[in-house]
Design an enzyme around this catalytic site. Structure first.
Site, PDB file in Angstrom:
ATOM      1  N   TYR A   1       0.835  -1.210   0.000  1.00 18.74           N
ATOM      2  CA  TYR A   1       0.000   0.000   0.000  1.00 18.74           C
ATOM      3  C   TYR A   1       0.872   1.263   0.000  1.00 18.74           C
ATOM      4  O   TYR A   1       0.633   2.198  -0.768  1.00 18.74           O
ATOM      5  CB  TYR A   1      -0.909  -0.042   1.234  1.00 18.74           C
ATOM      6  CG  TYR A   1      -1.848   1.122   1.382  1.00 18.74           C
ATOM      7  CD1 TYR A   1      -2.994   1.234   0.592  1.00 18.74           C
ATOM      8  CD2 TYR A   1      -1.615   2.123   2.327  1.00 18.74           C
ATOM      9  CE1 TYR A   1      -3.871   2.305   0.736  1.00 18.74           C
ATOM     10  CE2 TYR A   1      -2.481   3.187   2.482  1.00 18.74           C
ATOM     11  CZ  TYR A   1      -3.612   3.276   1.691  1.00 18.74           C
ATOM     12  OH  TYR A   1      -4.480   4.334   1.834  1.00 18.74           O
TER      13      TYR A   1
ATOM     14  N   LYS B   1       1.154   4.255  -2.765  1.00 19.98           N
ATOM     15  CA  LYS B   1       0.836   5.659  -2.440  1.00 19.98           C
ATOM     16  C   LYS B   1       2.036   6.577  -2.670  1.00 19.98           C
ATOM     17  O   LYS B   1       1.880   7.719  -3.091  1.00 19.98           O
ATOM     18  CB  LYS B   1       0.325   5.757  -1.001  1.00 19.98           C
ATOM     19  CG  LYS B   1      -1.012   5.060  -0.775  1.00 19.98           C
ATOM     20  CD  LYS B   1      -2.090   5.675  -1.664  1.00 19.98           C
ATOM     21  CE  LYS B   1      -3.440   5.036  -1.498  1.00 19.98           C
ATOM     22  NZ  LYS B   1      -4.475   5.664  -2.340  1.00 19.98           N
TER      23      LYS B   1
HETATM   24  P1  NAP Z   1     -13.072   2.817   1.072  1.00 18.69           P
HETATM   25  O1  NAP Z   1     -14.192   3.312   1.912  1.00 18.69           O
HETATM   26  O2  NAP Z   1     -12.555   1.446   1.286  1.00 18.69           O
HETATM   27  O3  NAP Z   1     -13.459   3.008  -0.457  1.00 18.69           O
HETATM   28  C1  NAP Z   1     -12.605   2.559  -1.479  1.00 18.69           C
HETATM   29  C2  NAP Z   1     -13.250   2.852  -2.816  1.00 18.69           C
HETATM   30  O4  NAP Z   1     -12.410   2.323  -3.837  1.00 18.69           O
HETATM   31  C3  NAP Z   1     -14.607   2.219  -2.946  1.00 18.69           C
HETATM   32  O5  NAP Z   1     -15.497   3.135  -3.546  1.00 18.69           O
HETATM   33  C4  NAP Z   1     -14.353   1.036  -3.877  1.00 18.69           C
HETATM   34  O6  NAP Z   1     -15.493   0.799  -4.689  1.00 18.69           O
HETATM   35  C5  NAP Z   1     -13.203   1.557  -4.734  1.00 18.69           C
HETATM   36  N1  NAP Z   1     -12.433   0.461  -5.309  1.00 18.69           N
HETATM   37  C6  NAP Z   1     -11.744  -0.496  -4.656  1.00 18.69           C
HETATM   38  N2  NAP Z   1     -11.221  -1.369  -5.529  1.00 18.69           N
HETATM   39  C7  NAP Z   1     -11.584  -0.952  -6.771  1.00 18.69           C
HETATM   40  C8  NAP Z   1     -11.344  -1.428  -8.077  1.00 18.69           C
HETATM   41  N3  NAP Z   1     -10.640  -2.563  -8.315  1.00 18.69           N
HETATM   42  N4  NAP Z   1     -11.881  -0.757  -9.114  1.00 18.69           N
HETATM   43  C9  NAP Z   1     -12.592   0.377  -8.906  1.00 18.69           C
HETATM   44  N5  NAP Z   1     -12.851   0.881  -7.691  1.00 18.69           N
HETATM   45  C10 NAP Z   1     -12.352   0.220  -6.633  1.00 18.69           C
HETATM   46  O7  NAP Z   1     -11.796   3.752   1.220  1.00 18.69           O
HETATM   47  P2  NAP Z   1     -11.642   5.295   1.619  1.00 18.69           P
HETATM   48  O8  NAP Z   1     -11.213   5.326   3.029  1.00 18.69           O
HETATM   49  O9  NAP Z   1     -12.794   6.111   1.162  1.00 18.69           O
HETATM   50  O10 NAP Z   1     -10.339   5.637   0.758  1.00 18.69           O
HETATM   51  C11 NAP Z   1     -10.383   6.313  -0.481  1.00 18.69           C
HETATM   52  C12 NAP Z   1      -8.960   6.624  -0.907  1.00 18.69           C
HETATM   53  O11 NAP Z   1      -8.309   7.396   0.110  1.00 18.69           O
HETATM   54  C13 NAP Z   1      -8.100   5.357  -1.083  1.00 18.69           C
HETATM   55  O12 NAP Z   1      -7.236   5.521  -2.176  1.00 18.69           O
HETATM   56  C14 NAP Z   1      -7.309   5.301   0.214  1.00 18.69           C
HETATM   57  O13 NAP Z   1      -6.105   4.628   0.029  1.00 18.69           O
HETATM   58  C15 NAP Z   1      -7.115   6.762   0.492  1.00 18.69           C
HETATM   59  N6  NAP Z   1      -6.827   7.045   1.890  1.00 18.69           N
HETATM   60  C16 NAP Z   1      -7.737   6.737   2.872  1.00 18.69           C
HETATM   61  C17 NAP Z   1      -7.426   7.031   4.206  1.00 18.69           C
HETATM   62  C18 NAP Z   1      -8.377   6.730   5.321  1.00 18.69           C
HETATM   63  O14 NAP Z   1      -7.977   6.912   6.489  1.00 18.69           O
HETATM   64  N7  NAP Z   1      -9.600   6.306   5.079  1.00 18.69           N
HETATM   65  C19 NAP Z   1      -6.205   7.620   4.523  1.00 18.69           C
HETATM   66  C20 NAP Z   1      -5.310   7.914   3.499  1.00 18.69           C
HETATM   67  C21 NAP Z   1      -5.629   7.637   2.191  1.00 18.69           C
HETATM   68  P3  NAP Z   1     -16.055  -0.646  -5.121  1.00 18.69           P
HETATM   69  O15 NAP Z   1     -15.735  -1.594  -4.018  1.00 18.69           O
HETATM   70  O16 NAP Z   1     -17.494  -0.367  -5.316  1.00 18.69           O
HETATM   71  O17 NAP Z   1     -15.337  -0.932  -6.398  1.00 18.69           O
END
Ligand code: NAP
Length: 250
Positions: free
Chosen positions: A158, A162
């Site tokens: 991961y 990133k």
């Molecule tokens: P989340 O709730 O797990 O949502 C992830 C999203 O990515 C979902 O809409 C999922 O949709 C989509 N996804 C996953 N695999 C996919 C694929 N193969 N094709 C297309 N879409 C896909 O995560 P989140 O927390 O909102 O995170 C969003 C972004 O922010 C990510 O890149 C994560 O790494 C980053 N981020 C999050 C945090 C945090 O603390 N939450 C911190 C730093 C960075 P489907 O399952 O419907 O495809």
């Protein structure tokens, strides 16, 4: 005669079915953008599209699996068809984790995360950047992570994805600047979403201890940063990594 107003810009947000991507889509729609929402979960996208349309804005769901190059190509085409032209703003937000110590990490766990988070974002960007270059206006916003800068044990795949997004952001910013396309990254810290919901109370307390602003972030905190980078006001900002992390890494 006064100059005509610019057309309403269209934003494509990946991973819009939940969490940060969903918040970005809602925020951009409320700011007046037309939004194209992409992910694998068709039901969740259809619900979100309804919600956005009910508020009077325009939304188009598009099926996208970032682990599959053919799906990416088809989604880019469908998005441009729905937009009736080039995508103006691309938010590469979708991401997955498959944590484990590097010593025991399978090649499959490595590849899945790199493919979805980094290669998928690159291929989609490549597909939509042509339209941006042609119209000499575009915004590419990559959602990285605080751990892409700090590292994190148990997340080699991961973190590499990133950190890779940050390198991609900087190189593309230099390649596309001459065409008035800006490329930036947003690096969230700990944000309250499904990705962080699995944390134990003990883990949350340990994380909170490391956040100077004293709270876990909201998806809306990230969406506000994305809206800024998408705006005309951010037209002189490119190659930047905008931290939205409560001060946990400065
Ligand atoms: P989340 O709730 O797990 O949502 C992830 C999203 O990515 C979902 O809409 C999922 O949709 C989509 N996804 C996953 N695999 C996919 C694929 N193969 N094709 C297309 N879409 C896909 O995560 P989140 O927390 O909102 O995170 C969003 C972004 O922010 C990510 O890149 C994560 O790494 C980053 N981020 C999050 C945090 C945090 O603390 N939450 C911190 C730093 C960075 P489907 O399952 O419907 O495809």
């Amino acid at each position: 005669m006064t100059a005509s107003a610019p057309k309403t810009r269209v934003a494509l947000v990946t991973g819009a079915s939940q969490g940060i991507g969903r918040a970005c889509a809602l925020d951009l729609a409320s700011a007046g953008y037309r939004v194209i929402i992409a992910a694998r979960s068709a039901d969740k996208l259809a619900e979100l599209a309804e919600e956005i349309r009910a508020s009077g804005a325009e939304a188009h769901p598009v099926a996208l699996d970032l682990s599959d190059a053919a799906s990416i190509a088809a989604a880019a085409k469908a998005a441009e068809e729905a937009a009736g032209g080039p995508i103006d703003i691309l938010v590469n937000n979708a991401g997955v984790t498959r944590d484990g110590l590097a010593m025991r990490m399978s090649a499959e766990a490595w590849n899945e995360v790199i493919q979805t988070n980094l290669t998928g974002a690159f291929l989609l960007t490549q597909a939509v950047m042509r339209g941006m270059i042609k119209q000499r206006w575009g915004r590419i916003i990559n959602i990285s992570s605080v751990v892409g800068q700090s590292g994190n044990p148990g997340q080699a795949n991961y973190v590499a994805s990133k950190a890779g997004l940050i390198g991609l952001t900087k190189s593309l910013a230099l390649e596309l600047a001459g065409r008035n396309v800006t490329v930036n990254a947003v690096a969230p810290g700990f944000i309250e979403t499904a990705m962080t919901a699995a944390l134990s109370e003990q883990q949350r307390a340990a994380i909170l201890d490391k956040i100077p602003l004293g709270r876990i972030g909201a998806a809306e905190d990230v969406a506000a940063a994305v809206r800024y980078l998408a705006s005309d006001q951010a037209g002189y900002v490119t190659g930047h990594v905008l931290n939205v992390n409560g001060g946990m890494y400065v």
